[in-house]
Write a protein that holds these residues in place. Structure first.
Motif, short mmCIF file in Angstrom:
data_model
loop_
_atom_site.label_atom_id
_atom_site.label_comp_id
_atom_site.label_asym_id
_atom_site.label_seq_id
_atom_site.Cartn_x
_atom_site.Cartn_y
_atom_site.Cartn_z
N UNK A 106 -6.05 40.15 -19.17
CA UNK A 106 -6.15 38.86 -19.61
C UNK A 106 -7.63 38.48 -19.73
N UNK A 107 -8.08 37.06 -19.71
CA UNK A 107 -9.59 36.70 -19.70
C UNK A 107 -9.89 36.78 -18.25
N UNK A 108 -9.23 36.84 -17.37
CA UNK A 108 -9.53 37.04 -15.96
C UNK A 108 -10.26 38.53 -15.58
N UNK B 244 -2.96 31.54 -19.82
CA UNK B 244 -3.20 32.97 -19.67
C UNK B 244 -3.15 33.37 -21.09
N UNK B 245 -4.47 34.21 -21.54
CA UNK B 245 -4.51 34.82 -22.89
C UNK B 245 -4.49 36.19 -22.60
N UNK B 246 -3.71 37.02 -23.34
CA UNK B 246 -3.62 38.37 -23.41
C UNK B 246 -4.66 39.13 -24.29
N UNK B 247 -5.34 40.18 -23.72
CA UNK B 247 -6.28 40.89 -24.56
C UNK B 247 -5.85 42.22 -24.36
N UNK C 262 -20.59 53.17 -23.08
CA UNK C 262 -20.24 52.37 -21.99
C UNK C 262 -20.19 51.03 -22.54
N UNK C 263 -19.30 50.85 -23.43
CA UNK C 263 -19.15 49.39 -24.16
C UNK C 263 -17.69 49.21 -23.94
N UNK C 264 -17.10 48.00 -23.79
CA UNK C 264 -15.86 47.53 -23.86
C UNK C 264 -15.50 46.54 -24.99
N UNK D 253 -14.12 41.43 -19.25
CA UNK D 253 -13.95 40.42 -20.37
C UNK D 253 -15.37 39.56 -20.71
N UNK D 254 -16.09 39.26 -19.73
CA UNK D 254 -17.22 38.48 -20.09
C UNK D 254 -18.36 39.09 -20.85
#
Length: 940
Positions: free
Chosen positions: A341-343, A211-214, A262-264, A347-348
């Motif tokens: 997380x990356x899930x 798990x990677x936290x963002x 509308x950007x992440x 994220x993609x």
């Protein structure tokens, strides 16, 4: 969207009545998704023809692949008794094809139970079509890529001072070099990463990665911003900054006071510096300093955490605040900020702090194009019009598909204006079919001069597809010349797509897919392969940036038609990807390939500015699925080895998590008893040279199509994954195959050596025991086979304790790369055609002749032994043949009147006789055999 399934019951062949005699009155019952249909009854016909079409409604198109179509064949009985069962067919939904790809397929009838007597086959045509008028839902708009993605720019070094430039040049020399490490560093290492699976989260879709936290920030839109331009508007953009780190920014929207971005943005936790996140709005000014429009600040400790499958966090309007020293602001901005997380599904497509936000750094999934064998049967031509009518034309046909595939028939044997060939030409075509097939009829009027008599252009979308060896309908085509319509003759062709073959686009040594092209012939999947790309370690610098070495690494994995590419981790020698991917498995005896590359296509990259930039190889790993235990998670660090002109180098390590889960162990075991390739490869096999040419054409097509993706999967990466250079000559590879052959023969050689020691009484106790065992087996020959199989069982059981516990990796020792000669490496990396001077080429040619002469001598010796065996009865040496057939007659008489046990005991004791009774002179049978003639005497 409504979907319909269409089934056309064509015919049945060679049905068997219940008692094996008489006739039958067959009909079919079709059952799909609770809907039943019935064909007409064909009275007294074991080869019925129905040609009836049925339509079924698909209740849930997304579940169609798990549904099945059941067809039962019965024979009607007039006396009111129960109809006789003649066979059944079960077709899984995964083999259904869409309209336009349908073809007639022969399905063998299956038994209902073990005691059923079933024979024959059923010919069907199955396809589905989507009804656009039945409740079609509007498609969602795809998210457009930002025109100016937020990036972290790197400056070049072309204008550096001389001393610094010299330092950079020294760094560049070190880029492609790595220190030679001990052999112990080349082995596979077990690892223990902190996977989600180990934490009990088995239902999670990300259970093979850490798990990677963002920290996520979604910038949606703003309203009622202040106007800073003289036109009464602004050109707003947003900066997102976490602590003291570098800021990321959205694209600029010109002349708008109510912009929508509308950007992440996603910031890795390890790169979060400071206690706050600051989001500021600015007005872009190209002539002076940008104007401040407002800001919003968040305390990191107060930001909520979101874990899927929680719904996305709803964005909220925030009032823009003033900043010290700035003018008064107004307006609001809609934001959503959360820890994830990356899930996270955002994220993609998010800007990511560890990738820099470049367009070529995001993870993507690619699909290889669907490849078909295009068979062109050139039968004959008629009424050709040659330029010189006073000579017999020498006509051939040249066929060309695209710019890379061209084949030519032989010159017709009958030299006339109506030539005949009946010759097959085979091409590889990729869907969608963008290129036409062009055939040119030519007359050879000189040694290297051909005259065009006419051409034919065939559009591939109109070509029929077949899945078996049935003949498709041939057709006459009128010839044209230079676009003119006047009659120039005609040509008779049979053109079709062969869907019963598997089109191979990989090296045959490690293939990842063996399914035929036609989807109708696909079997149900056996399980799922899951791959977790965790991290890399100890990567070496691959290029220089800002006067120092750096690496921007990404991974590519290929299995079947699916390619995956991880995101590129910018400027890191120990990148962490933690991305997970899945594939459906149809054959466990296949290989997945994972390779690591350095990205040379980032913005402001010096190599890209220089032109011709290519992503550099860091290393490759192959894992054979059949070596994996079911439902077990393998976590290992694989060494990344690359062969360079200076020798084999370890470029680092990649940590992977692999799991193969099978639906049914019985189905997996059944695969081992089936042919590896589709049956068309055995019924109508292709030549070795033909297969090599078709494989090279398929590789070129796959490479070109993947290069056209956005972002592209570049040609150098595709070629490295598919091993396009594996067929090139290499002294090192020749040594590898030589030692592999010795390894295979080491077992039999060891047995022969042991038996020779037994015969020479090196160990009298062992020899006596062998005598006792020999006499027991001769007296009780029925124990020979049980003893042999029991011995092999014991060997296999004994080796269980030393079985491999981890998947295999690339082996530098096996590859003969640890102690390879520099001249051999220089030859292996030489270009084609060569770039070396005449003297070097002469030396290499002499060495190649020496190696080839040894291979030639070995092949000649093996051929001579076989020819001597054939000469025993061929009367090439009449005296020897008389001696041999006389010996055979006497041996037959002796063996007929003497018990076999006595003969076996005498021969065995003679072979095991003591050395004092042996003679160093070759035996009589060996002398006789060596005097047999071979065909070597007749070679020029």
């Amino acid at each position: 969207m409504g979907r319909k399934l269409f089934v056309e019951v064509c015919s049945a062949h060679n049905l068997m009545p219940k008692n094996g005699q008489g006739s039958a009155s067959p009909y079919c019952i079709l059952d799909f998704d609770g809907q039943r249909r019935k064909t007409k009854v064909k009275n007294n016909d074991l080869n019925p023809v129905w040609n009836e079409r049925f339509e079924f409604s698909v209740s849930d198109p997304s579940e169609m692949q798990v549904e099945a179509l059941d067809i039962h064949v019965y024979s009607e009985r007039r006396n009111g008794n129960k109809d006789n069962f003649l066979g059944k067919v079960r077709i899984h939904g995964s083999s259904f094809v869409k309209r336009g790809e349908e073809a007639i397929v022969s399905y063998p009838l299956e038994k209902r139970n073990l005691f059923s007597h079933v024979k024959g086959e059923l010919r069907l045509k199955i396809w589905y079509a989507d009804d656009q008028n039945t409740g079609a839902k509007p498609q969602k708009e795809e998210k457009k890529e930002p025109s100016t993605p937020a990036t972290v720019m790197f400056s070049g070094n072309n204008n550096e001072p001389p001393k610094k430039q010299e330092k950079i040049e020294k760094e560049e020399k070190k880029v492609n070099s790595a220190t030679v490490v001990p052999a112990s560093e080349y082995v596979l290492r077990d690892t223990a990463p902190n996977l989600a699976l180990m934490s009990g989260e088995k239902s999670s879709s990300y259970n093979l990665v850490e798990t990677m936290e963002y920290l996520f920030a979604r910038v949606v839109k703003a309203r009622a911003l202040a106007a800073k331009d003289v036109t009464g508007s602004s050109d707003p953009y947003v900066k997102v900054k976490v602590g003291e780190g570098r800021a990321a920014q959205t694209r600029t929207l010109p002349k708008s006071l109510n912009p929508e971005w509308n950007q992440v943005f996603a910031f890795g936790k390890e790169k979060v510096q400071g206690p706050t996140m600051e989001i500021t709005v600015w007005d872009e000014d190209k002539t002076s300093k940008d104007d401040f429009l407002g800001a919003v600040t968040f305390e990191l400790s107060e930001i909520p955490t979101r874990v899927p499958p929680d719904s996305p966090l709803a964005p909220t309007w925030y009032k823009l605040e003033e900043k010290k020293g700035e003018s008064r602001v107004k307006g609001e901005i809609m934001l959503a900020v959360w820890w994830g997380t990356q899930a996270d599904e955002a994220f993609s497509e998010a800007w990511q702090s560890d990738t820099g936000g470049f367009i070529h750094t995001r993870s993507k999934v690619y699909l290889s194009p669907k490849l078909w064998y295009l068979r062109v049967n050139v039968i004959e031509a008629q009424d050709l019009i040659p330029a010189d009518k006073n000579r017999f034309p020498e006509v051939s046909v040249k066929a060309q598909l695209g710019t890379t595939q061209m084949l030519k028939t032989k010159v017709a044997a009958n030299r006339s204006t109506s030539p005949f060939w009946n010759e097959d030409l085979l091409f590889v075509a990729a869907e969608p079919f963008e290129e036409a097939l062009v055939l040119a009829v030519e007359d050879r009027v000189g040694p290297s001069k051909d005259e065009l008599l006419g051409t034919v252009r065939i559009v591939l979308n109109s070509v029929e597809r077949r899945v078996d060896s049935r003949l498709v309908t041939s057709r006459w085509y009128n010839l044209e010349k230079n676009g003119d319509k006047p009659f120039r003759g005609r040509i008779h062709l049979r053109v079709c797509f062969d869907g019963g073959y598997h089109v191979m686009d990989e090296s045959s040594n490690h293939i990842s897919d063996v399914r035929p092209t036609a989807r109708q012939l696909w079997k149900q999947s056996l399980g799922v392969l899951e791959l977790g790309v965790l991290s890399g370690k100890n990567f070496i610098p691959m290029k220089t940036r800002d006067g120092r070495g750096t690496t921007d690494a990404y991974c590519v994995a290929k299995y079947g038609q699916k390619w995956v590419r991880t995101r590129t981790i910018i400027d890191s020698f120990s990148p962490k990807w933690n991305e997970q991917y899945t594939w459906e498995v149809y054959d466990p005896c296949t290989v997945i390939t994972i390779a690591v590359f350095d990205n040379h296509h980032l913005q402001n990259n010096v190599a890209e500015k220089a032109g011709g930039a290519k992503d550099m190889r860091i290393g490759k790993v192959r894992i054979r699925l059949s070596t994996l235990e079911s439902d077990r998670v393998y976590t290992n660090a694989y060494p990344l080895l690359v062969l360079q002109p200076s020798g084999v180098k370890k470029m680092g390590e990649i940590e992977l998590a692999v799991r193969f889960s099978c639906n049914s162990l019985l189905n997996v075991l059944q695969i081992y008893f089936r042919p590896p390739l589709p049956k068309m490869h055995y019924l109508h096999p292709l030549g070795v040279t033909q297969l090599d040419n078709l494989r090279n054409a398929a590789i070129r097509l796959v490479s070109m199509r993947l290069t056209r993706s956005e972002p592209p999967l570049r040609q150098e990466a595709v070629q490295y994954m598919l091993d396009t250079d594996s067929h090139m000559w290499s002294m090192r590879r020749s040594k590898v195959n030589y030692f592999r052959l010795l390894g295979v023969l080491s077992g039999p050689i060891a047995v022969v050596k042991w038996f020779n020691d037994v015969c020479n009484w090196k160990n009298p106790v062992t020899t006596v025991l062998v005598h006792v065992l020999f006499l027991i087996l001769v007296w009780y020959p029925e124990l020979i086979l049980p003893t042999l199989f029991l011995y092999m069982f014991l060997i296999g059981a004994w080796h269980y304790r030393i079985r491999p516990r981890s998947p295999s990796s690339m082996d530098a020792k096996l590859s003969q790369a640890e102690h390879v000669e520099p001249d051999e490496l220089d030859e292996e990396f030489d270009s084609v055609p060569t770039s070396k001077g005449p003297e070097i080429i002469k030396v290499r040619y002499e060495k190649l002749r020496l190696v080839a002469s040894r291979m030639q001598a070995v092949a000649g010796d093996l051929a001579s032994q076989g020819e001597r065996i054939n000469a025993l009865l061929s009367w090439r040496d009449p005296r020897a043949t008389v001696i041999f057939i006389t010996f055979c007659l006497l041996a037959a008489i002796i063996l007929y009147v003497t018990p076999f046990k006595i003969i076996a005991v005498v021969l065995g004791l003679y072979v095991l006789r003591h050395p004092r009774f042996r003679n160093r002179i070759p035996s009589v049978p060996m002398n006789f055999f060596r005097r047999m003639p071979s065909l070597a005497d007749r070679i020029l």
